[in-house]
Design an enzyme around this catalytic site. Structure first.
Site, PDB file in Angstrom:
ATOM      1  N   GLY A 153       0.812  -1.221   0.000  1.00  0.00           N
ATOM      2  CA  GLY A 153       0.000   0.000   0.000  1.00  0.00           C
ATOM      3  C   GLY A 153       0.837   1.259   0.000  1.00  0.00           C
ATOM      4  O   GLY A 153       0.346   2.362  -0.241  1.00  0.00           O
ATOM      5  N   ARG A 161       5.900 -13.273   0.670  1.00  0.00           N
ATOM      6  CA  ARG A 161       5.329 -13.481   1.999  1.00  0.00           C
ATOM      7  C   ARG A 161       4.423 -14.699   1.995  1.00  0.00           C
ATOM      8  O   ARG A 161       3.979 -15.128   0.919  1.00  0.00           O
ATOM      9  CB  ARG A 161       4.458 -12.254   2.372  1.00  0.00           C
ATOM     10  CG  ARG A 161       5.186 -10.946   2.251  1.00  0.00           C
ATOM     11  CD  ARG A 161       4.241  -9.828   1.810  1.00  0.00           C
ATOM     12  NE  ARG A 161       4.984  -8.614   1.450  1.00  0.00           N
ATOM     13  CZ  ARG A 161       5.262  -7.642   2.288  1.00  0.00           C
ATOM     14  NH1 ARG A 161       4.809  -7.688   3.518  1.00  0.00           N
ATOM     15  NH2 ARG A 161       5.978  -6.604   1.907  1.00  0.00           N
ATOM     16  N   ASP A 168       9.187  -6.065   8.784  1.00  0.00           N
ATOM     17  CA  ASP A 168       8.167  -5.158   9.275  1.00  0.00           C
ATOM     18  C   ASP A 168       8.334  -4.808  10.743  1.00  0.00           C
ATOM     19  O   ASP A 168       7.761  -5.432  11.621  1.00  0.00           O
ATOM     20  CB  ASP A 168       6.762  -5.722   9.022  1.00  0.00           C
ATOM     21  CG  ASP A 168       5.944  -4.690   8.288  1.00  0.00           C
ATOM     22  OD1 ASP A 168       6.087  -3.519   8.632  1.00  0.00           O
ATOM     23  OD2 ASP A 168       5.193  -5.049   7.367  1.00  0.00           O
ATOM     24  N   ASP A 186       1.034 -11.653   6.321  1.00  0.00           N
ATOM     25  CA  ASP A 186       1.657 -10.791   5.312  1.00  0.00           C
ATOM     26  C   ASP A 186       2.999 -10.253   5.812  1.00  0.00           C
ATOM     27  O   ASP A 186       3.740  -9.649   5.043  1.00  0.00           O
ATOM     28  CB  ASP A 186       0.735  -9.627   4.938  1.00  0.00           C
ATOM     29  CG  ASP A 186       0.228  -8.879   6.153  1.00  0.00           C
ATOM     30  OD1 ASP A 186      -0.401  -9.517   7.015  1.00  0.00           O
ATOM     31  OD2 ASP A 186       0.479  -7.667   6.259  1.00  0.00           O
TER      32      ASP A 186
HETATM   33  P1  AMP Z   1       1.639  -3.485   8.107  1.00  0.00           P
HETATM   34  O1  AMP Z   1       0.817  -3.521   9.329  1.00  0.00           O
HETATM   35  O2  AMP Z   1       2.706  -2.416   8.118  1.00  0.00           O
HETATM   36  O3  AMP Z   1       2.188  -4.817   7.751  1.00  0.00           O
HETATM   37  O4  AMP Z   1       0.689  -3.036   6.924  1.00  0.00           O
HETATM   38  C1  AMP Z   1      -0.419  -3.769   6.545  1.00  0.00           C
HETATM   39  C2  AMP Z   1      -0.927  -3.306   5.205  1.00  0.00           C
HETATM   40  O5  AMP Z   1      -1.339  -1.947   5.276  1.00  0.00           O
HETATM   41  C3  AMP Z   1       0.092  -3.382   4.098  1.00  0.00           C
HETATM   42  O6  AMP Z   1      -0.582  -3.822   2.957  1.00  0.00           O
HETATM   43  C4  AMP Z   1       0.566  -1.953   3.943  1.00  0.00           C
HETATM   44  O7  AMP Z   1       1.033  -1.693   2.646  1.00  0.00           O
HETATM   45  C5  AMP Z   1      -0.685  -1.177   4.267  1.00  0.00           C
HETATM   46  N1  AMP Z   1      -0.383   0.168   4.795  1.00  0.00           N
HETATM   47  C6  AMP Z   1       0.136   0.487   5.990  1.00  0.00           C
HETATM   48  N2  AMP Z   1       0.258   1.823   6.114  1.00  0.00           N
HETATM   49  C7  AMP Z   1      -0.172   2.367   4.960  1.00  0.00           C
HETATM   50  C8  AMP Z   1      -0.305   3.702   4.449  1.00  0.00           C
HETATM   51  N3  AMP Z   1       0.056   4.764   5.164  1.00  0.00           N
HETATM   52  N4  AMP Z   1      -0.811   3.852   3.204  1.00  0.00           N
HETATM   53  C9  AMP Z   1      -1.185   2.800   2.474  1.00  0.00           C
HETATM   54  N5  AMP Z   1      -1.097   1.539   2.888  1.00  0.00           N
HETATM   55  C10 AMP Z   1      -0.595   1.298   4.111  1.00  0.00           C
HETATM   56 MG    MG Z   2       3.575  -5.399   6.505  1.00  0.00          MG
END
Ligand code: AMP
Ligand code: MG
Length: 479
Positions: free
Chosen positions: A87, A177, A256, A246
């Protein structure tokens, strides 16, 4: 040293369901904040290039090195299946050095087709935190994604407050992943799943390409790597905090660094993350969660294993059951090293069990307990004055004196018990200062964390002190 950066894009030979192309970014005022020069050298990239205007354009995704892309994936988050994808990440490509291949990926580089409601950005604090902790983990000897650079984008990012926007340049053996496989399986396209599995084998365990049961063998290898990884986390008191599928790489690297933190007092039920209300990802649960996550991978692989679903499930389950054995063996070995025993035995396991019980009962600091055992400063142990504590110390010392073989227990302990870890409250403080532009304490801590097993260094007490009893630490999913 190469002047420019040649990258490969083998991931794009996979079906286009697995990614989306991205446009170049447009950061006119990006600045390089930190560069990991050692890592640049490992990648055979000259730091001079990376610090030049061209280099900074490259590191922020404004590049003639197209194609740029975001990866598709799904995942189980806190137990529930979701469609996700990068994202806020952009893959620049693969850097090949000898027989190694590394993804270069930007995190915080802007929106992608998978951004959902997110802004695609990352805050300077979260990026500096990942830069620091991933380096600490690497130097502690834990397989991990690494951080090549931190850049300030010049944009503002709105969270609860307004922050500076930042990009982390992340390096990983790959970004495949468990969630990538869940996604491929979810597409219902067997050929896609098979191509992804073949690609993964080719990239991570090429020797298995000739194996008759290569997909089962791939699963076995991932199980083994995850078991080794989690045993290392446990032996260092590391709590990942967000072990969603993920966030688990098939390469076996830690990925992460969001709400992660290190144990102070040994309390196995500790979970630091403010959003992990039920303690799903608490310290003591990490091996079980890893195994559960691997069962999601097994589920995704079913159609590749056997035409008969029942038989496929049986075969995969047999491999999954090995997780417990791999994990226990790796954990016992690491914990035995921590008390100076080279070959785990019934006695060493009992000694560890009793030690952990004492530590828990006396709120002993995890890292410092093993540091005191290493340095022979047993009078400083939290349980030094109790009868049970004295008995444990005596039994342990006696057992050490019976160890034969040509090794030095103190040396072994020095190699496996860090003198210093990134203390949560200190990390918070130096990251906040650094995000405001004062990098002094951040750099000092980063430097110390490069040699965590150096027990000869004189450390300022601020680096060694745990939280005081009664103080607690919470990580917020600051993204
Ligand atoms: P995470 O908890 O960091 O593993 O993120 C989980 C999902 O949320 C992943 O698909 C990230 O790419 C998305 N994500 C986290 N923060 C953002 C953001 N600020 N903008 C877009 N997608 C995000
Ligand atoms: Mg992540």
């Amino acid at each position: 040293m190469n002047k420019t950066l040649e990258l490969e894009h083998t991931y794009l030979e996979l079906p286009s369901d697995l990614y989306s192309f991205l446009d170049e970014s447009t950061y006119k005022h990006a600045e390089l904040v930190r560069l990991n020069r050692e890592l640049a050298s490992e990648l055979n990239v000259s730091p001079e290039y990376l610090t030049s205007d061209d280099g900074i354009r490259f590191l922020t995704g404004q590049t003639a090195h197209a194609p740029l892309f975001a990866q598709a994936y799904a995942g189980h988050q806190y137990g529930y299946f979701t469609m996700l994808g990068d994202g806020r990440a952009m893959v620049l490509g693969e850097r090949v050095v000898g027989d190694r291949r590394y993804d270069l990926q930007l995190k915080g580089s802007g929106k992608t087709p998978y951004s959902r409601r997110g802004d695609g950005k990352a805050t300077m604090e979260s990026v500096l935190r990942e830069y620091l902790i991933s380096a600490a983990m690497h130097h502690l000897g834990v397989p991990t994604t690494r951080s090549l650079a931190v850049l300030k984008t010049g944009e503002r990012v709105l969270r609860e407050d307004i922050h500076d926007g930042a990009i982390l340049v992340r390096v990983a053996q790959s970004h495949i992943r468990i969630g990538t496989f869940e996604y491929a399986r979810g597409r219902g396209d067997l050929d896609l799943l098979r191509q992804l599995a073949d690609y993964t084998i080719q990239r991570h365990v090429p020797a298995l390409m000739e194996d008759n049961d290569k997909y089962l063998a791939l699963f076995r290898e991932v199980v083994r790597r995850q078991a080794e990884l989690i045993a290392k986390w446990q032996s260092l008191g590391f709590v990942h905090g967000v072990m969603n599928t993920d966030n688990m790489l098939l390469s076996g690297e830690t990925i992460d660094y969001g709400p992660c933190a290190f144990l102070d007092a040994y309390a196995p039920k500790t979970s630091f993350s403010s959003i992990d209300r039920n303690g799903r990802y608490a310290y003591f649960r990490q091996p079980f969660i890893a195994s559960w996550n691997l069962s999601r991978l097994a589920g995704a692989l079913v159609p590749l294993i056997h035409e008969s679903e029942t038989l496929a499930v049986q075969l995969l389950n047999k491999e999954l059951e090995l997780f417990a054995t791999y994990y226990q063996t790796a954990y016992d070995r690491r914990m035995a090293y921590k008390i100076g025993i080279v070959e785990p035995s019934v006695t060493s396991r009992q000694l560890i069990e009793d030690l952990l019980e004492l530590m828990e009962a006396t709120n002993a600091d995890f890292t410092n307990t093993f540091r005191h055992l290493t340095n022979g400063t047993t009078s400083a142990l939290a349980f030094a004055d109790s009868q049970a504590g004295r008995t444990w110390i005596k039994t342990w010392q006696h057992h050490l004196s019976t160890q034969t073989g040509h090794y030095d227990p103190t040396q072994l302990m020095r190699q496996h018990n860090p003198a210093i870890i990134p203390r949560n409250q200190l990390v918070d403080a130096v990251v906040k200062e650094a995000a405001k532009g004062d990098m002094k304490r951040f750099d000092a801590l980063y430097d110390l964390l490069k040699t965590p097993y150096d027990h000869n260094r004189i450390y300022d007490m601020q680096y060694l002190e745990p939280l005081r009893p009664g103080e607690s630490f919470v990580t917020y999913c600051g993204t």
